[in-house]
Write a protein that holds these residues in place. Structure first.
Motif, mmCIF file in Angstrom:
data_model
loop_
_atom_site.group_PDB
_atom_site.id
_atom_site.type_symbol
_atom_site.label_atom_id
_atom_site.label_comp_id
_atom_site.label_asym_id
_atom_site.label_seq_id
_atom_site.Cartn_x
_atom_site.Cartn_y
_atom_site.Cartn_z
ATOM 1 N N SER A 82 -4.369 -17.831 31.742
ATOM 2 C CA SER A 82 -3.487 -17.492 32.648
ATOM 3 C C SER A 82 -3.105 -16.108 32.676
ATOM 4 C CB SER A 82 -1.932 -18.295 32.145
ATOM 5 O OG SER A 82 -2.418 -19.898 32.221
ATOM 6 N N GLY A 83 -3.656 -15.097 32.039
ATOM 7 C CA GLY A 83 -3.623 -13.673 31.950
ATOM 8 C C GLY A 83 -2.683 -13.509 30.845
ATOM 9 N N GLN A 84 -2.328 -14.324 29.883
ATOM 10 C CA GLN A 84 -1.467 -14.043 28.869
ATOM 11 C C GLN A 84 -2.100 -13.643 27.697
ATOM 12 O OE1 GLN A 84 0.084 -18.109 28.390
ATOM 13 N NE2 GLN A 84 2.437 -17.607 28.557
ATOM 14 N N ARG A 85 -1.357 -12.314 27.003
ATOM 15 C CA ARG A 85 -2.035 -11.718 26.039
ATOM 16 C C ARG A 85 -1.245 -12.080 24.540
ATOM 17 N NH1 ARG A 85 -3.299 -5.214 25.007
ATOM 18 N NH2 ARG A 85 -3.713 -5.559 22.740
ATOM 19 N N ILE A 86 -2.215 -12.881 23.633
ATOM 20 C CA ILE A 86 -2.017 -13.808 22.734
ATOM 21 C C ILE A 86 -2.410 -12.840 21.262
ATOM 22 C CG2 ILE A 86 -1.831 -15.714 21.144
ATOM 23 C CD1 ILE A 86 -2.760 -17.116 24.080
ATOM 24 N N ASP A 87 -1.538 -12.269 20.713
ATOM 25 C CA ASP A 87 -2.109 -11.256 19.406
ATOM 26 C C ASP A 87 -2.301 -12.115 18.212
ATOM 27 O OD1 ASP A 87 -1.119 -9.129 20.885
ATOM 28 O OD2 ASP A 87 0.648 -8.691 20.066
ATOM 29 N N VAL A 88 -3.500 -11.682 17.704
ATOM 30 C CA VAL A 88 -3.966 -12.149 16.345
ATOM 31 C C VAL A 88 -3.414 -11.639 15.236
ATOM 32 C CG1 VAL A 88 -5.983 -12.734 15.112
ATOM 33 C CG2 VAL A 88 -6.163 -12.649 17.523
ATOM 34 N N ASN A 89 -2.747 -12.556 14.505
ATOM 35 C CA ASN A 89 -2.021 -11.839 12.983
ATOM 36 C C ASN A 89 -2.934 -12.039 11.759
ATOM 37 O OD1 ASN A 89 0.400 -10.888 14.498
ATOM 38 N ND2 ASN A 89 0.988 -13.207 14.372
ATOM 39 N N TYR A 90 -3.030 -10.997 10.872
ATOM 40 C CA TYR A 90 -3.863 -11.142 9.837
ATOM 41 C C TYR A 90 -3.168 -10.912 8.654
ATOM 42 C CZ TYR A 90 -7.670 -10.446 13.045
ATOM 43 O OH TYR A 90 -8.799 -10.341 14.352
ATOM 44 N N LYS A 91 -3.408 -11.652 7.667
ATOM 45 C CA LYS A 91 -2.598 -11.733 6.309
ATOM 46 C C LYS A 91 -2.649 -10.550 5.710
ATOM 47 C CE LYS A 91 -2.327 -16.896 6.053
ATOM 48 N NZ LYS A 91 -2.717 -17.740 5.114
ATOM 49 N N SER A 92 -1.666 -9.958 5.159
ATOM 50 C CA SER A 92 -1.761 -8.825 4.331
ATOM 51 C C SER A 92 -1.195 -9.232 2.767
ATOM 52 C CB SER A 92 -0.955 -7.754 4.582
ATOM 53 O OG SER A 92 -1.588 -7.204 6.036
ATOM 54 N N LYS A 93 -1.773 -8.733 1.908
ATOM 55 C CA LYS A 93 -1.230 -8.998 0.477
ATOM 56 C C LYS A 93 -1.544 -7.779 -0.681
ATOM 57 C CE LYS A 93 -5.560 -11.276 -1.247
ATOM 58 N NZ LYS A 93 -6.122 -12.493 -1.624
ATOM 59 N N ARG A 94 -0.610 -7.611 -1.542
ATOM 60 C CA ARG A 94 -0.553 -6.383 -2.425
ATOM 61 C C ARG A 94 -1.699 -7.011 -3.310
ATOM 62 N NH1 ARG A 94 1.376 -1.975 -3.602
ATOM 63 N NH2 ARG A 94 3.015 -2.276 -1.971
ATOM 64 N N VAL A 95 -2.657 -6.134 -3.607
ATOM 65 C CA VAL A 95 -3.676 -6.346 -4.620
ATOM 66 C C VAL A 95 -3.735 -5.211 -5.805
ATOM 67 C CG1 VAL A 95 -5.252 -7.716 -3.173
ATOM 68 C CG2 VAL A 95 -5.587 -5.178 -3.268
ATOM 69 N N LEU A 96 -2.904 -4.045 -5.450
ATOM 70 C CA LEU A 96 -3.061 -2.954 -6.461
ATOM 71 C C LEU A 96 -1.509 -2.616 -6.454
ATOM 72 C CD1 LEU A 96 -5.906 -0.939 -4.988
ATOM 73 C CD2 LEU A 96 -5.922 -2.158 -7.036
ATOM 74 N N GLU A 97 -1.237 -1.904 -7.590
ATOM 75 C CA GLU A 97 0.074 -1.427 -7.730
ATOM 76 C C GLU A 97 0.469 -0.029 -7.034
ATOM 77 O OE1 GLU A 97 2.766 -2.314 -9.383
ATOM 78 O OE2 GLU A 97 1.717 -3.990 -10.210
ATOM 79 N N SER A 98 1.480 0.094 -6.090
ATOM 80 C CA SER A 98 1.539 1.169 -5.380
ATOM 81 C C SER A 98 1.438 2.495 -6.025
ATOM 82 C CB SER A 98 3.022 1.287 -4.731
ATOM 83 O OG SER A 98 3.213 2.412 -3.749
ATOM 84 N N GLU A 99 1.701 2.788 -7.088
ATOM 85 C CA GLU A 99 1.398 3.891 -7.906
ATOM 86 C C GLU A 99 0.077 4.281 -8.216
ATOM 87 O OE1 GLU A 99 3.492 6.701 -8.482
ATOM 88 O OE2 GLU A 99 5.038 5.317 -7.175
ATOM 89 N N SER A 100 -0.853 2.969 -8.529
ATOM 90 C CA SER A 100 -2.062 3.196 -8.820
ATOM 91 C C SER A 100 -2.912 3.791 -7.526
ATOM 92 C CB SER A 100 -2.758 1.784 -8.949
ATOM 93 O OG SER A 100 -2.153 1.292 -10.508
ATOM 94 N N ALA A 101 -2.620 3.232 -6.469
ATOM 95 C CA ALA A 101 -2.987 3.703 -5.153
ATOM 96 C C ALA A 101 -2.872 5.126 -4.895
ATOM 97 C CB ALA A 101 -2.767 2.697 -3.943
ATOM 98 N N LYS A 102 -1.619 5.564 -4.927
ATOM 99 C CA LYS A 102 -1.216 6.915 -4.715
ATOM 100 C C LYS A 102 -1.798 7.771 -5.527
ATOM 101 C CE LYS A 102 3.285 5.929 -2.675
ATOM 102 N NZ LYS A 102 2.709 6.395 -1.190
ATOM 103 N N THR A 103 -1.968 7.433 -7.078
ATOM 104 C CA THR A 103 -2.775 8.278 -7.990
ATOM 105 C C THR A 103 -4.082 8.341 -7.462
ATOM 106 O OG1 THR A 103 -1.581 7.396 -9.732
ATOM 107 C CG2 THR A 103 -3.679 8.332 -10.269
ATOM 108 N N ILE A 104 -4.778 7.437 -6.863
ATOM 109 C CA ILE A 104 -6.220 7.535 -6.495
ATOM 110 C C ILE A 104 -6.234 8.460 -5.070
ATOM 111 C CG2 ILE A 104 -8.449 6.332 -5.784
ATOM 112 C CD1 ILE A 104 -7.799 6.179 -8.979
ATOM 113 N N GLN A 105 -5.177 8.158 -4.340
ATOM 114 C CA GLN A 105 -5.272 9.173 -3.239
ATOM 115 C C GLN A 105 -5.344 10.372 -3.634
ATOM 116 O OE1 GLN A 105 -2.019 8.161 -0.622
ATOM 117 N NE2 GLN A 105 -2.436 6.021 -0.840
#
Length: 495
Positions: free
Chosen positions: A388-411
């Protein structure tokens, strides 16, 4: 009289059997169907797979066209054959038409004809990227069952002959050029990466959107190979030090270590490249210098359970499902029983031993770090466009697996690798590059020299990551020499 009755009965029975047989044949033969008092002959003109789009809605497939000639077994159609075909082709077509059925032939142009029906259709001969092509087990391998079909139907008499003057009528089953899938691929970024990889004979490069997990570019060399190396498992070497460093920060195990170039574990000695003595090292400087000895000591200090736990959170023991039953094995993570051996644990500390991983999995790890510790499944499909020409978005699950501060330190540490460590060759003109080099042993030798997989895996820009980028070259010299310049070229184009 009795004989006449018997003979009459046998005739009636014969006619009934003949009629039943004819009806059964018509009902079971897929070529024919009953309609308008006559039988119908149906001929497939074209089959189409769903259209694939780049994320900006440019067509990736079904974007070039060819033509189909529908030729009926009539004198007028035969008289026009020489307008389209060579003499030898005309003779072959006439032989086919002697069977009394219409046929279809693919042609390159659209000649002017009065009796041969010419139909414009998407070309199946277009060159497709390895990620898409059916021949390389790409996306089209998984959507074959979704084919749409165009048919032309003719009325025929009881003997199967096309009725005089019947030019045929078209029918369509899910034959829709607009129907398909919008992919995460970015046409410009795909072009940039392909260009940057032009001098690599064998290897791969992948770019992901840090926030969405979408695969923006996927290049495998050689491009004419059936093997997509972005999804192949490699010895990863020092890029895995990123995971070990993450585990250390997450668990608060960040020792100081004095590197003298060699560390002994049991009866085995492990050394830094060229037995370089790095001296006193903390986690940041060890990552910058790619100090093997530090990371052997760190792995032994962490223990296998903590290291495996971080690795599993990042997906090293699982699969990535790109579409339906298209599943990519992310890697091979040593078992706990393997890592009870101090020697095997030491090897894992700097990404060697039994560990393997795909470039896509390494890129996913960088994306998770760049997204401040939130993991989103690597994905290829943004949305689906229905009939019908409709665009149906696909949603992907996200989850926290690391502490934010740990990720920023490695960045921050990955930025240090470029400013003060082995990744200096990845620095761009805006001074925003970050990442990790690797030169991984493969255990394979050629002319007495061990073949190495060389890597650079990074985030860009380092202070607000948008892209995770991984470059790998087979049979390379070093990650710094081989892959850093490619990363730099890619990000300069992204700018």
């Amino acid at each position: 009289m009795y004989k006449r009755i018997v003979a009459y009965g046998l005739c009636i029975a014969f006619l009934l059997v003949t009629l039943v047989g004819r009806v059964t044949y018509i009902s079971m033969d897929g070529t024919y169907s009953v309609g308008s008092g006559y039988n119908s002959y149906s001929l497939v003109v074209d089959r189409i797979t769903p259209t694939l789009y780049y994320r900006d809605m440019k067509r990736l497939t079904n974007d070039t066209f060819t033509y189909i000639a529908v030729i009926r077994p009539t004198e007028k159609c035969i008289g026009e054959l020489d307008k389209i075909f060579t003499k030898s082709q005309v003779n072959e077509i006439i032989d086919e038409l002697k069977l009394g059925k219409p046929i279809v032939k693919q042609i390159k142009n659209n000649p002017k004809t009065n009796y041969i029906n010419i139909v414009k259709v998407p070309s199946t001969a277009e060159k497709k990227p390895q990620l898409i092509a059916k021949e390389s087990s790409g996306f089209e391998s998984y959507i074959q069952e979704e084919q749409g079909i165009m048919r032309i139907n003719f009325d025929v008499d009881a003997l199967g002959r096309i009725l005089s003057g019947d030019e045929g009528s078209f029918s369509y089953t899910d034959y829709d050029e607009k129907y398909g899938y919008v992919l995460s691929l970015d046409s410009d970024i795909q072009s940039y990466v392909s260009s940057a990889m032009q001098n690599v004979s064998t290897g791969a490069a992948v770019v992901m959107d840090v926030k969405t997990g979408g695969i923006l570019a996927c290049v495998s060399k050689p491009e004419n190979s059936y093997l997509n190396r972005v999804f192949c498992q490699y010895a990863v070497g020092s890029v895995f030090k990123i995971v070990v460093a993450l585990s250390a920060v997450e668990n608060g195990v960040t020792p100081q270590y004095d590197c003298n170039g060699v560390i002994k574990v049991g009866d085995t000695e492990f050394s830094c490249a060229h037995k370089t003595k790095h001296g006193k090292q903390d986690l940041r400087s060890a990552l910058g210098n790619s100090c093997n000895c530090y990371f052997v000591n760190l792995a032994l200090s962490l223990g296998c359970e903590k290291l495996l736990d971080t690795s599993k959170k990042l997906g090293y023991d699982s699969t990535t499902n790109l579409f339906a039953n298209w599943a990519i094995q992310n890697g091979l993570l040593p078992q706990k029983s393997d890592l009870l051996s101090p020697g095997q644990l030491a090897l894992l500390g700097f990404g060697q031993g039994r560990l393997t991983a795909t470039p896509l999995q390494i890129c996913s790890t960088l994306a998770t770090i760049g997204n401040d510790g939130i993991f989103t499944q690597p994905n290829l499909i943004v949305s689906r466009i229905n009939h019908s020409g409709q665009r149906i978005d696909v949603n992907y699950k996200s989850k926290r697996v690391l502490e934010s501060e740990s990720a920023k330190t490695i960045q921050n540490y990955l930025r240090y690798v470029v400013t003060d460590g082995t990744g200096y060759g990845a620095e761009d003109s805006r001074h925003k590059s970050s990442g990790k080099t690797a030169t991984a042993q493969t255990g394979q030798f050629k002319y007495g020299r061990e073949l190495m997989n060389t890597w650079f895996a990074g985030l860009y820009p380092y202070d607000n990551p948008k892209y995770a980028i991984v470059v790998v070259k087979e049979a390379g010299d070093s990650g710094a020499r081989d892959c850093c310049p490619i990363f730099r070229t890619i990000v300069e184009n992204l700018n």
